[in-house]
Design a protein around this motif. Structure first.
Motif, PDB file in Angstrom:
ATOM      1  N   SER A  73       0.822  -1.404  -0.195  1.00 13.08           N
ATOM      2  CA  SER A  73      -0.012   0.012   0.026  1.00 13.08           C
ATOM      3  C   SER A  73       0.721   1.297   0.040  1.00 13.08           C
ATOM      4  N   ARG A 100     -14.065  -1.033   3.614  1.00  9.86           N
ATOM      5  CA  ARG A 100     -13.433  -0.571   4.676  1.00  9.86           C
ATOM      6  C   ARG A 100     -11.751  -0.930   4.808  1.00  9.86           C
ATOM      7  N   SER A 101     -11.653  -2.032   4.330  1.00  9.98           N
ATOM      8  CA  SER A 101     -10.190  -2.589   4.053  1.00  9.98           C
ATOM      9  C   SER A 101      -9.428  -1.808   3.170  1.00  9.98           C
ATOM     10  N   LEU A 104     -10.063   1.079   1.945  1.00  9.71           N
ATOM     11  CA  LEU A 104     -10.199   2.770   2.237  1.00  9.71           C
ATOM     12  C   LEU A 104      -9.112   2.853   3.286  1.00  9.71           C
ATOM     13  N   GLY A 105      -8.906   1.873   4.228  1.00 12.57           N
ATOM     14  CA  GLY A 105      -8.067   1.863   5.184  1.00 12.57           C
ATOM     15  C   GLY A 105      -6.841   1.744   4.804  1.00 12.57           C
ATOM     16  N   ARG A 106      -6.344   1.014   3.728  1.00  8.86           N
ATOM     17  CA  ARG A 106      -4.820   0.576   3.299  1.00  8.86           C
ATOM     18  C   ARG A 106      -4.582   1.809   2.132  1.00  8.86           C
ATOM     19  N   GLY A 146      -6.777   4.764   1.311  1.00 10.43           N
ATOM     20  CA  GLY A 146      -7.059   6.106   1.442  1.00 10.43           C
ATOM     21  C   GLY A 146      -6.563   7.322   1.946  1.00 10.43           C
ATOM     22  N   GLY A 147      -5.581   6.945   2.865  1.00 12.86           N
ATOM     23  CA  GLY A 147      -4.343   7.924   3.308  1.00 12.86           C
ATOM     24  C   GLY A 147      -3.665   8.531   2.149  1.00 12.86           C
ATOM     25  N   GLU A 178      -6.014  11.291   0.595  1.00 12.16           N
ATOM     26  CA  GLU A 178      -6.788  12.010   1.571  1.00 12.16           C
ATOM     27  C   GLU A 178      -5.900  13.517   1.883  1.00 12.16           C
ATOM     28  N   HIS A 235     -17.837   7.847   2.619  1.00 15.91           N
ATOM     29  CA  HIS A 235     -17.717   7.320   3.906  1.00 15.91           C
ATOM     30  C   HIS A 235     -18.334   5.841   3.947  1.00 15.91           C
TER      31      HIS A 235
END
Length: 667
Positions: free
Chosen positions: A564, A617-618, A620-622, A624-625, A628, A640
């Motif tokens: 990621s 969710r997974s 976006l968590g890996r 998304g940063g 953003e 979201h």
């Protein structure tokens, strides 16, 4: 002339016998006796003169006078009988009964008729007297015939249909239903107002559940029955039973015809019945069902009782009178039944034909008891023939319905994958058939004994499913399988790859619910229901794969250059962009799809959430940063997690929506 001489000889012989008696009597004044006797007849006056002459020249005057007295008595007995007959004949010829004759005068007239009958039965009556007696008798019978008709008509109790409707017997055998919507199978089209027959309600009472009849009906006022019996007895005794039966039967036939008319039964030929439109025919069939039970259980039972009361002394005559009275109205009803049985077969008629079959089967034993003599075999035979015809019509109509379901070729797909009108119609139709399980099982057993099922139509599992079940259950399983096959074909009309499975899921679920909510579950069995539940899960899984695989593929790591941290922002932007586009397309389309059952709709949404939300969710968590912190992050990360969860609740409501780029705040 010879007869006159012979009669005189008998008189003289009788006189000689009386003379002997008078010779031994000392207490009787012979002269007084002769005077009394001579007053009866002018012939005795001559005899008295003769005896006086004989007495004056006889050495035993008392003996001569005794002989004359004996002759007078013999002639007097004969003359007194003639006198009674003459008075009776005079009364018969002259008497004219007023409409309300008093009982004494009527009794006097009947006594006179009895005397005339007695005279005609006397073998010793001279031919001239017999002719007069027979003439008097013929006149008397003509008068009694008219009197019999007058009493029978004037004392008929009016048929009270209102009282009949209020009775518990009629409430138990009544049938009420709303109009049954029928799909046009021949053109292969179903309209929205034709899709549901669940509005039809048949308050059906069949078989022996009617029990004993608790309703009695007087056809003629009780006081008049005595007069009718008195008249009938004399007419029968005089050999005028044919005339008596004709009058009785003609009057009572007219009354029964009026009763049928009050019950709404018309005299129609077979051709006329076949020309009647379905709505009108349905009403006539309902009235027929009602009339059959009323006629046999109430009216004919009362007619039989009336015949017994009027003609109770003659078994043969009362049977003949009842037969001639009742046969016509029974045959009128049977003719209508035959017309329906041989008419055009269409699915809307099946329930009413079954009602007619049950009604006739219910009273068949009563008909056999009522028409138990040799002449009644015709009525019983016709009744059985019409019953068999209605049974064949019912099964033939059911087979036509099976074929129509298989052939139904409507081309227009239901909007949003909704339940197809054919499914609604067939399942509500089948649900109503369960009320006739006993009747249909009996009829299908006869059919299956003459033909074999096409085993090629089912696989091994279905063959096992069809074993050891009642004939109706077996046919319904095959019917529903045919429906399912038809629905499979219709599902291929949808262009969207996920829609066929929503369509099939909705329809199979509807089928299962209809089975569970009725006696169908007992008929088809738990195993059958479990198998269809498995089909629903299979269709749901196929839908998820067809509709959401592309969305889920956007949330996989493949093609993002390893970890990621090293993922290319360009590639990530493309992934999020593709995800947004796919999700918005599904949202736009599938909010217009319809899953009518709330529980099934909720279960399907949960299944989607369990697939999509954890993956998003997974992902976006890996990744998304990486986006953003950059400019225009909202352009790529539009949603979201809670937004997606909320949007999923809009699916399958049947109202297409456009998803706007904004978080929902309860609006």
């Amino acid at each position: 002339m010879a007869a006159t001489i012979e009669g005189q000889d008998r008189v003289l012989a009788a006189a000689q016998q009386i003379v002997k008696s008078l010779n031994t009597s000392t207490n009787v004044d012979t002269e007084d006796m002769l005077m009394i006797l001579s007053n009866f007849d002018n012939r005795l006056s001559k005899l008295s003169n003769m005896m006086t002459t004989t007495t004056s020249s006889s050495s035993t005057p008392t003996s001569a006078r005794s002989a004359a007295a004996a002759a007078a008595v013999a002639e007097t007995d004969h003359s007194s009988t003639d006198l009674v007959f003459e008075e009776a004949a005079k009364l018969v010829f002259e008497w004219d009964s007023p409409p309300n004759a008093d009982p004494d005068s009527t009794s006097e007239y009947l006594n006179a008729v009895d005397e005339i009958i007695k005279k005609t039965e006397d073998l010793n009556v001279l031919s001239s007297d017999m002719d007069r007696a027979e003439a008097a008798l013929q006149h008397a019978m003509a008068h009694l015939e008219e009197e019999f008709r007058h009493v029978l008509i004037g004392n008929t109790v009016p048929f009270d249909a209102g009282r009949l409707h209020e009775s518990s017997f009629i409430r138990r055998c009544s049938i009420s239903s709303s109009a049954v919507a029928i799909p046009d199978f021949e053109t292969g089209t179903l309209s929205e107002d034709q899709e549901d027959v669940s509005s039809a309600r048949y308050n059906h009472v069949k078989g022996k559940s009617l029990g004993a009849v608790d309703f009695s009906l007087d056809l003629v006022y009780n006081d008049a029955i005595i007069d009718l019996r008195e008249i009938a007895n004399r007419m029968i005794k005089s050999g005028y039973e044919k005339e008596c039966c004709q009058v009785y039967s003609s009057v009572r036939r007219e009354v029964l015809d009026e009763c049928l008319a009050i019950l709404g039964i018309e005299k129609l030929s077979i051709e006329e019945v076949h020309r009647i439109d379905w709505q009108s025919l349905d009403e006539k069939m309902k009235k027929w069902i009602y009339a059959v039970k009323v006629l046999v259980r109430i009216l004919l039972s009362a007619e039989k009782s009336l015949c017994d009361q009027v003609f109770g002394d003659s078994e043969l005559i009362k049977e003949v009178c009842f037969m001639e009275t009742a046969k016509g109205c029974v045959m009128q009803l049977l003719n209508f039944g035959e017309a329906v049985a041989i008419g055009r077969r269409s699915s809307e008629k099946l329930f009413r034909i079954l009602d007619m079959y049950d009604a006739l089967a219910d009273v068949l034993s009563d008909i056999e008891l009522l028409f138990c003599d040799e002449d009644g075999e015709l009525v019983c035979g016709e009744s059985k023939g019409v019953l068999d015809g209605l049974g064949e019509a019912a099964i033939g109509t059911f087979v036509e319905f099976e074929n129509a379901v298989e052939r139904e070729i409507s081309k227009k797909p239901t909007q949003g994958g909704e339940i197809h009108p054919l499914t609604r119609y067939v399942m509500n139709y089948v649900k109503l058939l369960v009320d006739y399980s006993d009747t249909l099982n009996g009829l299908l057993e006869k059919l299956e004994s003459c033909m074999e099922h096409d085993s090629s139509a089912t696989d091994n599992g279905d063959n096992l499913e069809l074993e050891n079940v009642a004939p109706l259950a077996r046919r319904l399983m095959l019917l529903i399988k045919s429906l399912e096959g038809n629905l499979e074909g219709k599902s291929r009309m949808y262009e969207d790859c996920g829609m066929p499975y929503i369509f099939l899921m909705n329809n199979v679920h509807y089928i299962v619910q209809k089975v569970k909510d009725s006696e169908l579950q007992k008929l088809l069995g738990d195993q059958w229901v479990r198998k269809r539940r498995g089909q629903i899960r299979q269709h749901a899984t196929s839908y998820l794969r067809a509709s959401w695989s592309k969305v889920l593929s956007c949330l996989k790591d493949e093609g993002l250059s390893g970890s990621s941290s090293n993922a290319s922002k360009v590639a990530l932007k493309e992934r999020f962009k593709n995800f947004n586009a796919c999700f918005e397309e599904i949202y736009r389309i599938q909010t217009g799809w319809k899953v009518p059952d709330p529980q099934l709709r909720e279960e399907l949404r949960i299944s989607i959430s369990e697939k999509v939300l954890p993956a998003y969710r997974s992902f976006l968590g890996r990744f998304g940063g990486h986006l953003e912190s950059g400019r225009n992050a909202g352009k790529y990360i539009k949603y979201h997690l809670e937004d997606l969860e909320g949007y999923l609740l809009d699916l399958f409501e049947g109202t297409p929506l456009v998803l706007h780029h904004m978080r929902r705040k309860g609006t």
